[in-house]
Design an enzyme around this catalytic site. Sequence first.
Site, PDB file in Angstrom:
ATOM      1  N   LYS A  60      32.773  27.093 -58.835  1.00 16.40           N
ATOM      2  CA  LYS A  60      32.762  26.930 -60.294  1.00 16.40           C
ATOM      3  C   LYS A  60      32.070  28.126 -60.957  1.00 16.40           C
ATOM      4  O   LYS A  60      30.944  28.459 -60.603  1.00 16.40           O
ATOM      5  CB  LYS A  60      32.008  25.641 -60.657  1.00 16.40           C
ATOM      6  N   LYS A  76      25.168  20.509 -75.716  1.00  9.66           N
ATOM      7  CA  LYS A  76      23.907  20.200 -75.033  1.00  9.66           C
ATOM      8  C   LYS A  76      22.727  20.377 -75.992  1.00  9.66           C
ATOM      9  O   LYS A  76      22.817  21.150 -76.941  1.00  9.66           O
ATOM     10  CB  LYS A  76      23.702  21.178 -73.856  1.00  9.66           C
ATOM     11  N   GLU A  88      32.852  19.654 -67.792  1.00  5.14           N
ATOM     12  CA  GLU A  88      33.926  20.657 -67.750  1.00  5.14           C
ATOM     13  C   GLU A  88      34.161  21.217 -66.354  1.00  5.14           C
ATOM     14  O   GLU A  88      35.264  21.616 -66.020  1.00  5.14           O
ATOM     15  CB  GLU A  88      33.614  21.798 -68.724  1.00  5.14           C
ATOM     16  N   ARG A 121      34.224  19.871 -63.360  1.00  6.64           N
ATOM     17  CA  ARG A 121      35.164  19.130 -62.513  1.00  6.64           C
ATOM     18  C   ARG A 121      36.605  19.397 -62.949  1.00  6.64           C
ATOM     19  O   ARG A 121      37.524  19.372 -62.132  1.00  6.64           O
ATOM     20  CB  ARG A 121      34.833  17.632 -62.559  1.00  6.64           C
TER      21      ARG A 121
HETATM   22  N1  BES Z   1      26.612  22.471 -65.616  1.00  8.82           N
HETATM   23  C1  BES Z   1      26.317  21.128 -65.901  1.00  8.82           C
HETATM   24  C2  BES Z   1      25.483  20.448 -64.815  1.00  8.82           C
HETATM   25  C3  BES Z   1      24.064  20.923 -64.683  1.00  8.82           C
HETATM   26  C4  BES Z   1      23.083  20.416 -65.510  1.00  8.82           C
HETATM   27  C5  BES Z   1      23.718  21.797 -63.693  1.00  8.82           C
HETATM   28  C6  BES Z   1      21.767  20.838 -65.360  1.00  8.82           C
HETATM   29  C7  BES Z   1      22.401  22.204 -63.526  1.00  8.82           C
HETATM   30  C8  BES Z   1      21.428  21.717 -64.358  1.00  8.82           C
HETATM   31  C9  BES Z   1      27.609  20.314 -66.037  1.00  8.82           C
HETATM   32  O1  BES Z   1      28.672  20.989 -66.578  1.00  8.82           O
HETATM   33  C10 BES Z   1      27.307  19.168 -66.934  1.00  8.82           C
HETATM   34  O2  BES Z   1      27.014  19.413 -68.069  1.00  8.82           O
HETATM   35  N2  BES Z   1      27.368  17.948 -66.414  1.00  8.82           N
HETATM   36  C11 BES Z   1      27.068  16.794 -67.160  1.00  8.82           C
HETATM   37  C12 BES Z   1      28.091  15.742 -66.813  1.00  8.82           C
HETATM   38  C13 BES Z   1      28.041  14.524 -67.685  1.00  8.82           C
HETATM   39  C14 BES Z   1      28.485  14.873 -69.092  1.00  8.82           C
HETATM   40  C15 BES Z   1      28.914  13.464 -67.087  1.00  8.82           C
HETATM   41  C16 BES Z   1      25.669  16.340 -66.772  1.00  8.82           C
HETATM   42  O3  BES Z   1      25.311  16.453 -65.607  1.00  8.82           O
HETATM   43  O4  BES Z   1      24.930  15.930 -67.660  1.00  8.82           O
HETATM   44 ZN    ZN Z   2      28.710  23.001 -66.344  1.00  4.25          ZN
HETATM   45 MN    MN Z   3      28.721  20.919 -68.682  1.00 10.06          MN
END
Ligand code: BES
Ligand code: ZN
Ligand code: MN
Length: 497
Positions: free
Chosen positions: A260, A272, A344, A346
């Site tokens: 990714k 975020k 995003e 996935r």
């Molecule tokens: N890149 C993030 C995951 C992440 C968060 C990696 C913090 C490292 C540190 C990913 O794209 C994401 O935002 N995931 C969300 C998914 C949720 C919306 C189901 C998450 O983990 O909050």
């Molecule tokens: Zn991400």
């Molecule tokens: Mn994300």
Amino acid sequence: MNMVIIEAENNTSSLKTQLLVDCVFTDEVSSLSLSEITSDFDPLIREIIATKEFTAKDGTISIIHNNAGSSIKRALLLGMGDKKNFDPERTRNLIGKVVNKSKELGINEFVLIPFKNMDNEHLSATVEGIKLSDYLFNNYKSDEDKNDLNQVRILIRNDLKNNQKIIHDSSIVSDAVIFSRNISNLPPNDCSPKDLANFSATLSKDQKIKVRVIEKEEMEPYGLGGILAVGKGSSSSPKLIIIEYSGSTKNEKPIIIVGKAVTFDTGGISIKPSEKMDEMKYDKCGGCNVLGIMKAVSDLNLNTNVIGMIPAVENMPSGNSYRPGDIIKMYNRKTVEVLNTDAEGRIILADALAFAVKTFAPKAIIDMATLTGAAIIALGTNVAALVGNNKDLVKKIIDFSNQTGEKIWELPLYDEYKEQLKSSTADMKNIGGRSAGAITAAAFLSNFVEDTPWIHLDIAGTAWNQEGTKEKTYNSKGATGFGIRTIVKYLINNNLE
Ligand code: BES
Ligand code: ZN
Ligand code: MN
């Protein structure tokens, strides 16, 4: 400058160095290897051992000066602690201490005498410890730290087989980790999907590598609706980078590594919070690790077919962004209801996985991604989550990770988790609710690999040094390159089978 590690000359009587390092276990303080090379330090050694100033306790360092005027001015005794339960991970960390000390001393080379009866694995860990701890990302500092090591010689005294090859190969793998870290650490304004494509192109100086980039304009005809949707909101257009290494005959099925690369993850319309959002520049680490792995594969000249794939996008909110509520059609024709644009990773990975399976019929596929905050909730920031559909592949990767010190723990993939993704209007939705977030993300991906042996590594907690990361001498601030050494080990071994 790139530091080199070589084997020291065997004729130790003419040995010249600014610092001679001796690695000592607690039960060996009375018979130091150092004394077999030069007796110049003996009076001092006797003194610091008699006074218990040096007991070889784990991680301790004593520096002794030589006033006898020989060609070895200084020696460093490194305490290795108890020989029991000693493992390569401790070697990496301890050698890192020596490297840090040598920098403090302002020298640019040293000679290392490893502990007695060292085996191949520890030699390899020694090289990794030296190279990786020497690394510091300071490209953006105008008062750049100039105090770099440029050579380390290892004095191998027992009859290890293949020393040269182990030093050479471990140097290659470490340099590949550094290559990946350097790109991962770039700020998002200097690392767009296009920049990643340019870095990938540098790999094609190896004739066995072909780099192909699927551009935004081609995504619709190809049916790469997932990557296209996530990439829409950014003025930097999305890319699917494909790095094909042909180390074997055409009819050998490849192993595919997908990473990714979200060059910056704002969350998109499901934006975020601003706290720590800067860390989302590391959301490209999976893709950067694929670059590192492909560099290692190429430099090691493996005779196997390996393909690296990097879906690269920037996840931004704008008038063109994909939205919550959108239903998108993926490469494998399945439809996804988007309920959160921050899930995003996935989506872009799923497109890449489906494309990989359909186009190359791989014998195995591994993906790496900073995929979920939930992986951090489950396992913390020192252990990566693994989910897979093939016991044999899972076991291999976990076994190799035990050698590399890259800690990995398997999470289960039961059908129940897939049910959390059921959508009322599309084939699935892109989020599975609050529970088991790291697993439901993997369950989403599992819909795109068919029966191909597959494992997914969620490196959200381990890809860079963040709050809660255990300090390691060989991981400086920023990206770690976590996972590269384990996967390269797997690829090397697959080669031998
Ligand atoms: N890149 C993030 C995951 C992440 C968060 C990696 C913090 C490292 C540190 C990913 O794209 C994401 O935002 N995931 C969300 C998914 C949720 C919306 C189901 C998450 O983990 O909050
Ligand atoms: Zn991400
Ligand atoms: Mn994300």
